[in-house]
Structures are given as structure tokens and as C-alpha cells.
Enzyme design. Structure first.
Site, PDB file in Angstrom:
ATOM      1  N   ASN A  52       0.820  -1.212   0.000  1.00  0.00           N
ATOM      2  CA  ASN A  52       0.000   0.000   0.000  1.00  0.00           C
ATOM      3  C   ASN A  52       0.855   1.264   0.000  1.00  0.00           C
ATOM      4  O   ASN A  52       0.562   2.231  -0.714  1.00  0.00           O
ATOM      5  CB  ASN A  52      -0.923   0.020   1.226  1.00  0.00           C
ATOM      6  CG  ASN A  52      -2.008  -1.034   1.167  1.00  0.00           C
ATOM      7  OD1 ASN A  52      -2.346  -1.541   0.107  1.00  0.00           O
ATOM      8  ND2 ASN A  52      -2.544  -1.373   2.319  1.00  0.00           N
ATOM      9  N   PHE A 116      -5.391 -11.803  10.154  1.00  0.00           N
ATOM     10  CA  PHE A 116      -4.336 -11.771   9.142  1.00  0.00           C
ATOM     11  C   PHE A 116      -3.654 -13.128   9.080  1.00  0.00           C
ATOM     12  O   PHE A 116      -3.201 -13.658  10.101  1.00  0.00           O
ATOM     13  CB  PHE A 116      -3.316 -10.685   9.476  1.00  0.00           C
ATOM     14  CG  PHE A 116      -2.305 -10.444   8.388  1.00  0.00           C
ATOM     15  CD1 PHE A 116      -2.591  -9.596   7.332  1.00  0.00           C
ATOM     16  CD2 PHE A 116      -1.071 -11.067   8.417  1.00  0.00           C
ATOM     17  CE1 PHE A 116      -1.672  -9.382   6.322  1.00  0.00           C
ATOM     18  CE2 PHE A 116      -0.140 -10.861   7.422  1.00  0.00           C
ATOM     19  CZ  PHE A 116      -0.437 -10.013   6.367  1.00  0.00           C
ATOM     20  N   GLN A 172       0.539  -2.867  13.846  1.00  0.00           N
ATOM     21  CA  GLN A 172      -0.200  -3.961  14.469  1.00  0.00           C
ATOM     22  C   GLN A 172       0.685  -5.076  14.993  1.00  0.00           C
ATOM     23  O   GLN A 172       0.240  -5.892  15.799  1.00  0.00           O
ATOM     24  CB  GLN A 172      -1.230  -4.543  13.493  1.00  0.00           C
ATOM     25  CG  GLN A 172      -0.656  -5.112  12.216  1.00  0.00           C
ATOM     26  CD  GLN A 172      -0.770  -4.160  11.053  1.00  0.00           C
ATOM     27  OE1 GLN A 172      -0.625  -2.950  11.224  1.00  0.00           O
ATOM     28  NE2 GLN A 172      -1.014  -4.680   9.869  1.00  0.00           N
ATOM     29  N   GLN A 173       1.949  -5.137  14.587  1.00  0.00           N
ATOM     30  CA  GLN A 173       2.823  -6.191  15.088  1.00  0.00           C
ATOM     31  C   GLN A 173       3.285  -5.931  16.508  1.00  0.00           C
ATOM     32  O   GLN A 173       3.909  -6.807  17.118  1.00  0.00           O
ATOM     33  CB  GLN A 173       4.042  -6.357  14.163  1.00  0.00           C
ATOM     34  CG  GLN A 173       3.733  -7.012  12.824  1.00  0.00           C
ATOM     35  CD  GLN A 173       3.266  -8.442  12.953  1.00  0.00           C
ATOM     36  OE1 GLN A 173       2.415  -8.757  13.787  1.00  0.00           O
ATOM     37  NE2 GLN A 173       3.789  -9.327  12.124  1.00  0.00           N
ATOM     38  N   THR A 223      -0.348   9.474  14.023  1.00  0.00           N
ATOM     39  CA  THR A 223      -1.615   9.821  13.394  1.00  0.00           C
ATOM     40  C   THR A 223      -2.735   9.760  14.434  1.00  0.00           C
ATOM     41  O   THR A 223      -2.751   8.890  15.304  1.00  0.00           O
ATOM     42  CB  THR A 223      -1.928   8.878  12.216  1.00  0.00           C
ATOM     43  OG1 THR A 223      -1.889   7.516  12.681  1.00  0.00           O
ATOM     44  CG2 THR A 223      -0.891   9.044  11.112  1.00  0.00           C
ATOM     45  N   LEU A 224      -3.685  10.694  14.295  1.00  0.00           N
ATOM     46  CA  LEU A 224      -4.751  10.859  15.283  1.00  0.00           C
ATOM     47  C   LEU A 224      -6.139  10.716  14.667  1.00  0.00           C
ATOM     48  O   LEU A 224      -7.106  11.300  15.159  1.00  0.00           O
ATOM     49  CB  LEU A 224      -4.623  12.241  15.950  1.00  0.00           C
ATOM     50  CG  LEU A 224      -3.255  12.595  16.535  1.00  0.00           C
ATOM     51  CD1 LEU A 224      -3.241  14.052  17.000  1.00  0.00           C
ATOM     52  CD2 LEU A 224      -2.884  11.664  17.668  1.00  0.00           C
ATOM     53  N   GLY A 225      -6.253   9.994  13.569  1.00  0.00           N
ATOM     54  CA  GLY A 225      -7.544   9.824  12.933  1.00  0.00           C
ATOM     55  C   GLY A 225      -8.102  11.143  12.428  1.00  0.00           C
ATOM     56  O   GLY A 225      -7.405  11.910  11.757  1.00  0.00           O
ATOM     57  N   GLY A 256      -3.863   4.805   7.073  1.00  0.00           N
ATOM     58  CA  GLY A 256      -2.545   5.085   7.623  1.00  0.00           C
ATOM     59  C   GLY A 256      -1.430   4.828   6.629  1.00  0.00           C
ATOM     60  O   GLY A 256      -0.424   5.562   6.603  1.00  0.00           O
ATOM     61  N   ASP A 257      -1.587   3.819   5.796  1.00  0.00           N
ATOM     62  CA  ASP A 257      -0.577   3.517   4.772  1.00  0.00           C
ATOM     63  C   ASP A 257      -0.493   4.655   3.757  1.00  0.00           C
ATOM     64  O   ASP A 257       0.598   5.038   3.320  1.00  0.00           O
ATOM     65  CB  ASP A 257      -0.925   2.212   4.050  1.00  0.00           C
ATOM     66  CG  ASP A 257      -1.043   1.032   5.003  1.00  0.00           C
ATOM     67  OD1 ASP A 257      -0.466   1.098   6.102  1.00  0.00           O
ATOM     68  OD2 ASP A 257      -1.711   0.043   4.648  1.00  0.00           O
TER      69      ASP A 257
END
Length: 333
Positions: A52, A116, A172-173, A223-225, A256-257
Site C-alpha cells: 500500500n 491476518f 499492528q505487530q 496519526t490521530l484519525g 494510515g498507509d
């Protein structure tokens, strides 16, 4: 400036549940949850964090080097990424495993439940950065995005050992990583990318305060949405950049990507972090208004109009000269 993006390459299976997950959760029964949600729609899309990011950078006219592991089923996907600007010649192809799968259901409140399957991603630990750097004539920054944890650690260690700048994007990792592993991924990074929740989780995992994290790396981008992004450096004031407003939210997957792709493009163009973040926020909004992580087809005139409306004429004028063509979307369709 040449950027290599390491991380997951996957196929996304995206479903929409018209209700709310929270309405199905019984507080005193959470130790034995067994739920099934009837989805209204299913979209099968190309995805994976590294893919992405590389796609977004390619759309912006750059030629990022994609580094990750995929299966023999990657051929068509690889052609798509290459047509959209990514260098896929160093993608590792597994002889026995399929390309990773991301299965995600989004509810009416934009909450998500996802699974995933790593598949070929488990073999990303076999990738060595040195031959890739020789092939492309040098790498200036390695993005270590979510991937096989052993691969993430290997890439980070190799960067530190060779003095190659890297950006840590554990994302997420973090849920899979222990304290020492998380510290290894962060220590010495030029950039650290997290969202607001991951920022807190990273501090819990490392046992470091925010100040201690910043003392060990360069620039922390959080990032804060809908509240945009905050950029912090050790000993420096915070830089806050608001999000680009939208009234047409379709799917948050990959937002986010896209931000990272825009921000990194700004870094390549030697733009100040404020401009890089503004471009990232604008690109993220395009993804938010699309279903799928690589389905947006930006018309640069529209993108610049959004940037001008959100951040002013000067911001649009300083970003415009770097875009591939201000009147077309570019890339493959």
C-alpha cells in the site's frame, strides 16, 4: 533519494456489517465470545502495508523499492504494482506458500474486526537488504513496516549495522513483540510511525516514557484519525497538522498507509514536515473515501484543491510542482 519499503504484501477481503459490534457483546460473557456477523458486502482487494505504501508513493511519481515475500499467485498483483510505479524486482517469491491474506469486517461505527494470515510473509526473514541496495544503486531510507517479526528485526539490525537510515513502523505487530524486540525496532530510527493507541502500547512494551523513546530516535509521527497528526522531536515543540475534512467515509482500511506514502514523498522532495504531513493527510482522505486500499485514482487538481481548502494557498503551491502531472491521475487503471 531512494526509499525501500519492507513489510507485508497481501490480498484484502473486506466485508461490511450494517450493525454495531458493541451491541453484540455481553459484558459478563466476554471470556467465551462466539459471534458471527452477516455481512452485506464483500470486496476482494490488493493490500498489505508495504504494498500500500509503495503504491501510494508510486502514484505520486516516485519509484519505491518494494521488499517483502509473496506466493506464486503474486504475478498479476506484481504487474499492477509495477504499472503504478513500484519496483517489485526484489520481492521474494515463496515456492510453497500463498500470498498473505487480510480478512476484515467493518461495522456501522467504522470499528473493525480483522484476521491476518501470514502465508508467504513468514519467509520475508530470508530477504537481505545489501543485494537490493547494490541492484538499485543505493538506498537512502528503509521503511520497516509490519511484516514477519523476524524479518522486521533482521532489517532493523542490518540498517543499524551498516549505518543505513530507517523508519520504524511496527503498527499492528506490536501485539506480537516483546519488550526487547520492540526496543530493537525503535532504537536509532530516523522516523517512528504510530497511531495514538500504538504510541501508548509502544511505551508499555518498551517500558520507556515518550521522552525516553524520543531520546533514542529522530522524529515521531503519530496519526490521530480525524484529528490529523502530531509530529514530535526530542527537545522540540510538537507540530500538529489537522486532517483534511471529508463527508464521504467509505472504508478506513489503508488510511494510515496512504498517509505514510504522502509523508514519505514529502521527505523525498525535501519538503518541511508540515507540508509532508499535509500531503499525507490529503492522500489518506482519498483512501477513506474509497473501498480498498489501492482503488483511489487521484486527480491532482482535485487533490491540490483539497490541500488549498484545508491548509491554504501557499501549501498547495509548494506541493504542486512535485506532483507528476497536475491535470491527470497517473498510474494504471
Amino acid at each position: 533519494m531512494r526509499i525501500a519499503v519492507t513489510g507485508s504484501i497481501a490480498t484484502d477481503h473486506l466485508m461490511v456489517y450494517p450493525g454495531r459490534f458493541t451491541e453484540q457483546l455481553i459484558p459478563d460473557q466476554l471470556d467465551k465470545v462466539s459471534l458471527s456477523f452477516l455481512a452485506d458486502t464483500l470486496e476482494i482487494r490488493r493490500g498489505g502495508v508495504a504494498a500500500n505504501i509503495a503504491f501510494g508513493m508510486g502514484r505520486l511519481g516516485l519509484r519505491p523499492v518494494l521488499l517483502g515475500a509473496a506466493g506464486a499467485d503474486f504475478a498479476e498483483y506484481g504487474q499492477w504494482l509495477s504499472a503504478n510505479g513500484a519496483d517489485t524486482d526484489s520481492v521474494y517469491i515463496s515456492e510453497s506458500l500463498h500470498t498473505a491474506r487480510f480478512v476484515c469486517t467493518t461495522d456501522a461505527d467504522q470499528n473493525q474486526i480483522a484476521t491476518f494470515y501470514a502465508g508467504a510473509m513468514a519467509e520475508a526473514r530470508e530477504i537481505d537488504l545489501a543485494p537490493v541496495a547494490r541492484r538499485v544503486g543505493g538506498i537512502d531510507l528503509v521503511v520497516v513496516a509490519p511484516n514477519d517479526p523476524a524479518a522486521m528485526l533482521r532489517h532493523t539490525d542490518e540498517c543499524r549495522a551498516t549505518g543505513l537510515p530507517f523508519a520504524a513502523d511496527p503498527s499492528q505487530q506490536l501485539a506480537r513483540l516483546g519488550a526487547e524486540e520492540t526496543r530493537r525496532l525503535v532504537d536509532g530510527a530516523r522516523f517512528l510511525f504510530t497511531n495514538e493507541y500504538e504510541a501508548a502500547l509502544l511505551q508499555e512494551r518498551t517500558g520507556w516514557t515518550a521522552a525516553e523513546v524520543l531520546a533514542r530516535m529522530g522524529t515521531w509521527v503519530t496519526t490521530l484519525g480525524e484529528n490529523g497528526v502530531v509530529i514530535t522531536e526530542a527537545g522540540g515543540a510538537e507540530l500538529r497538522v489537522p486532517a483534511v475534512p471529508t463527508g464521504d467515509i467509505k472504508d478506513p482500511t489503508g488510511v494510515g498507509d496512504a498517509f505514510r506514502a504522502g509523508f514519505l514523498a514529502g521527505v523525498v522532495w525535501q519538503q518541511p514536515y508540515e507540508r509532508a504531513a499535509q500531503l499525507g493527510c490529503a492522500l489518506a482522505t482519498l483512501v477513506l473515501e474509497s473501498v480498498g486500499t489501492q482503488e483511489y485514482k487521484p486527480a491532482w487538481t482535485d487533490l491540490l484543491a483539497r490541500i488549498e481548502e484545508a491548509y491554504g494557498t501557499q501549501a498547495a503551491e509548494e506541493i504542486a510542482p512535485h506532483l507528476p502531472d497536475p491535470s491527470t491521475a497517473g498510474g494504471a487503471s
